[in-house]
Design a protein around this motif. Sequence first.
Motif, PDB file in Angstrom:
ATOM      1  N   TYR A 154       0.800  -1.152   0.229  1.00  8.57           N
ATOM      2  CA  TYR A 154       0.108   0.126   0.112  1.00  8.57           C
ATOM      3  C   TYR A 154       1.086   1.319  -0.020  1.00  8.57           C
ATOM      4  O   TYR A 154       1.865   1.291   0.905  1.00  8.57           O
ATOM      5  CB  TYR A 154      -0.835   0.048   1.129  1.00  8.57           C
ATOM      6  CG  TYR A 154      -1.852  -1.253   1.257  1.00  8.57           C
ATOM      7  CD1 TYR A 154      -2.529  -1.667   0.257  1.00  8.57           C
ATOM      8  CD2 TYR A 154      -2.464  -1.532   2.606  1.00  8.57           C
ATOM      9  CE1 TYR A 154      -3.471  -2.886   0.141  1.00  8.57           C
ATOM     10  CE2 TYR A 154      -3.420  -2.671   2.696  1.00  8.57           C
ATOM     11  CZ  TYR A 154      -3.900  -3.217   1.447  1.00  8.57           C
ATOM     12  OH  TYR A 154      -4.512  -4.228   1.446  1.00  8.57           O
ATOM     13  N   VAL A 155       0.657   2.035  -0.885  1.00  8.36           N
ATOM     14  CA  VAL A 155       1.445   3.566  -1.048  1.00  8.36           C
ATOM     15  C   VAL A 155       0.296   4.705  -0.722  1.00  8.36           C
ATOM     16  O   VAL A 155      -0.589   4.411  -1.536  1.00  8.36           O
ATOM     17  CB  VAL A 155       2.168   3.590  -2.381  1.00  8.36           C
ATOM     18  CG1 VAL A 155       2.841   4.842  -2.451  1.00  8.36           C
ATOM     19  CG2 VAL A 155       2.992   2.442  -2.717  1.00  8.36           C
ATOM     20  N   TYR A 156       0.677   5.497   0.222  1.00 11.55           N
ATOM     21  CA  TYR A 156      -0.283   6.424   0.688  1.00 11.55           C
ATOM     22  C   TYR A 156       0.496   7.959   0.249  1.00 11.55           C
ATOM     23  O   TYR A 156       1.745   7.977   0.443  1.00 11.55           O
ATOM     24  CB  TYR A 156      -0.431   6.560   2.098  1.00 11.55           C
ATOM     25  CG  TYR A 156      -1.102   7.759   2.593  1.00 11.55           C
ATOM     26  CD1 TYR A 156      -2.677   8.015   2.288  1.00 11.55           C
ATOM     27  CD2 TYR A 156      -0.309   8.576   3.309  1.00 11.55           C
ATOM     28  CE1 TYR A 156      -3.143   9.320   2.568  1.00 11.55           C
ATOM     29  CE2 TYR A 156      -1.230   9.794   3.506  1.00 11.55           C
ATOM     30  CZ  TYR A 156      -2.343  10.114   3.459  1.00 11.55           C
ATOM     31  OH  TYR A 156      -2.968  11.251   3.706  1.00 11.55           O
ATOM     32  N   PHE A 157      -0.316   9.072  -0.289  1.00 11.15           N
ATOM     33  CA  PHE A 157       0.325  10.266  -0.205  1.00 11.15           C
ATOM     34  C   PHE A 157      -0.862  11.408  -0.073  1.00 11.15           C
ATOM     35  O   PHE A 157      -2.054  10.846  -0.335  1.00 11.15           O
ATOM     36  CB  PHE A 157       0.997  10.649  -1.656  1.00 11.15           C
ATOM     37  CG  PHE A 157      -0.065  10.598  -3.059  1.00 11.15           C
ATOM     38  CD1 PHE A 157      -0.711  11.875  -3.218  1.00 11.15           C
ATOM     39  CD2 PHE A 157      -0.468   9.574  -3.501  1.00 11.15           C
ATOM     40  CE1 PHE A 157      -1.405  12.072  -4.158  1.00 11.15           C
ATOM     41  CE2 PHE A 157      -1.479   9.367  -4.565  1.00 11.15           C
ATOM     42  CZ  PHE A 157      -1.991  11.025  -4.856  1.00 11.15           C
ATOM     43  N   ASN A 158      -0.521  12.400   0.416  1.00 10.35           N
ATOM     44  CA  ASN A 158      -1.516  13.293   0.734  1.00 10.35           C
ATOM     45  C   ASN A 158      -1.339  14.319  -0.290  1.00 10.35           C
ATOM     46  O   ASN A 158      -0.417  15.267  -0.359  1.00 10.35           O
ATOM     47  CB  ASN A 158      -1.414  13.895   2.283  1.00 10.35           C
ATOM     48  CG  ASN A 158      -2.498  14.945   2.477  1.00 10.35           C
ATOM     49  OD1 ASN A 158      -3.133  15.531   1.716  1.00 10.35           O
ATOM     50  ND2 ASN A 158      -2.364  15.010   3.854  1.00 10.35           N
ATOM     51  N   PRO A 159      -2.578  14.592  -1.133  1.00 14.19           N
ATOM     52  CA  PRO A 159      -2.362  15.823  -2.146  1.00 14.19           C
ATOM     53  C   PRO A 159      -2.109  17.208  -1.438  1.00 14.19           C
ATOM     54  O   PRO A 159      -1.577  17.974  -2.177  1.00 14.19           O
ATOM     55  CB  PRO A 159      -3.847  15.706  -2.834  1.00 14.19           C
ATOM     56  CG  PRO A 159      -4.224  14.209  -2.418  1.00 14.19           C
ATOM     57  CD  PRO A 159      -3.768  14.101  -1.130  1.00 14.19           C
ATOM     58  N   LYS A 160      -2.486  17.339  -0.405  1.00 15.60           N
ATOM     59  CA  LYS A 160      -2.354  18.588   0.271  1.00 15.60           C
ATOM     60  C   LYS A 160      -0.932  18.945   0.642  1.00 15.60           C
ATOM     61  O   LYS A 160      -0.372  20.062   0.584  1.00 15.60           O
ATOM     62  CB  LYS A 160      -3.061  18.776   1.566  1.00 15.60           C
ATOM     63  CG  LYS A 160      -4.737  18.794   1.623  1.00 15.60           C
ATOM     64  CD  LYS A 160      -5.396  18.945   2.729  1.00 15.60           C
ATOM     65  CE  LYS A 160      -7.009  18.925   2.546  1.00 15.60           C
ATOM     66  NZ  LYS A 160      -7.603  18.983   3.841  1.00 15.60           N
ATOM     67  N   VAL A 161      -0.076  17.825   0.980  1.00 10.76           N
ATOM     68  CA  VAL A 161       1.269  18.090   1.239  1.00 10.76           C
ATOM     69  C   VAL A 161       1.925  18.247  -0.011  1.00 10.76           C
ATOM     70  O   VAL A 161       2.956  19.077  -0.235  1.00 10.76           O
ATOM     71  CB  VAL A 161       1.826  16.683   1.920  1.00 10.76           C
ATOM     72  CG1 VAL A 161       3.434  16.674   1.958  1.00 10.76           C
ATOM     73  CG2 VAL A 161       1.185  16.496   3.233  1.00 10.76           C
ATOM     74  N   VAL A 162       1.397  17.607  -1.031  1.00  8.86           N
ATOM     75  CA  VAL A 162       2.134  17.895  -2.653  1.00  8.86           C
ATOM     76  C   VAL A 162       1.962  19.235  -2.829  1.00  8.86           C
ATOM     77  O   VAL A 162       2.933  20.183  -3.251  1.00  8.86           O
ATOM     78  CB  VAL A 162       1.480  16.996  -3.466  1.00  8.86           C
ATOM     79  CG1 VAL A 162       2.151  17.324  -5.219  1.00  8.86           C
ATOM     80  CG2 VAL A 162       1.569  15.507  -3.470  1.00  8.86           C
ATOM     81  N   ALA A 163       0.833  19.914  -2.547  1.00  7.30           N
ATOM     82  CA  ALA A 163       0.428  21.489  -2.908  1.00  7.30           C
ATOM     83  C   ALA A 163       1.263  22.309  -2.140  1.00  7.30           C
ATOM     84  O   ALA A 163       1.796  23.152  -2.397  1.00  7.30           O
ATOM     85  CB  ALA A 163      -0.972  21.771  -2.765  1.00  7.30           C
TER      86      ALA A 163
END
Length: 451
Positions: free
Chosen positions: A377-386
């Motif tokens: 499972y791979v997770y990322f937070n789009p808000k952190v990218v922004a």
Amino acid sequence: MNIHFIAIGGAAMHNLAIALHKKGYRVTGSDDEIFDPSRSRLQTHGLLPKAFGWFPEQINSSIDVIILGMHARKDNPELIRAQELNLKVYSYPEYLYEQCKEKKRVVIGGSHGKTTITSMVMHVLKELGHKFDYMVGAQIEGFDTMVQLSHDAPIAIFEGDEYLSSPIDLRPKFHWYKPHVALLTGVAWDHINVFPTWENYVEQFTLFADTLASDATLIWYLMDPELQKIADHLRPDIKSLAYDELPCALTNGKSTVTFNGNNYTLSVFGPHNLQNLNGARLLCAELGIADDTFFKCISSFKGAAKRLQTLRSEESAAVFLDFAHSPSKLEATVKAVKQQYPHRKLVACMELHTFSSLNKDFLPHYKNSMQEADMAYVYFNPKVVAHKKLPPINEEMVRVAFGTDNVTVFSDTDKLQQTLHSLNWENSNLLLMSSGNFSGIDFKEFAKGLF
């Protein structure tokens, strides 16, 4: 001695502030925001700023030293005021060197494993009752702080980070320390926001080797091709010592090392840890510690926080936590857990959290890095990218980059946690990997409630 910290709330900065406070210096500091654990720890020692923000009017000629953290900017109003008053402004590593320039300095660097080896050396020295100063990048069992500075310790052990020293000092931190004994674990491209090319990144380790003190010793991992090149071009006064992975036997989930005819059961496992262990052995030998003494001490070493840390272990299931975030670290950590427990299903869960890992141009470096896991499972937070001002990425883009059918991608932490809770954990291990916290997971509590 009056010392003022600009951006006192950082993980390294607040530990240095506490260390200097314990040493007897008058310490003040400022920051625009401070989160736990830094906040509560500073408060415990009476060092938490009364108000958050920058207060240039408090910078005056009574301050002997300013220490500038990476969280501050070049146009920080307190920094500008300090420069106007011609106050001495140090970076964090520069001041560490200043405090320890009369001591025997030991520095452990490399793209991976440096925290673990630093922790191993510290553990052995503590077990033997040796006095030493230190700086390490994780909380270690048996040590109250990540930094200790004293008046009388003859040795200083530093973890050598290649990231920048301060907003106005763009040299890597480990270029400051001028060690008498140094160890390099390997070179794997990281920090692409600072070192945009592979060649530029590798160069920092070559330059580090040139900073070693006269008649120093460099210990290095034999199987790393970049370190081989560096070792081939060392100054003639530097002693070169190479190390490889220690062979071990696996019995009932425990690793046993045989050395000089004696067996030693370890609390850590995996190829990287067996490399780290051998490097730490050679380093301790340079400090006068015999091999058998080293192994007796290291047998009780349980690892540093978030370095294959066991959060929970039951008869048929376990939860591990690791700092792994770069492709090489990810691949090695997944493989280590699978090799240690070959008959258990492995659910490997990682968070893309760093600038490099969230960069769409860097994502292809993760190809096949989690193929050893049964479920990945791979997770990322789009808000952190922004927040990092990077181009947007999406779940499909990440899935394609990782390149194996076992990978499922999440951009919602609640959905990820629900999925993990829904699994059958009989005869299974969970490996959590991140330099963050999956957008708010309390890892210990999560492990307690999982099965």
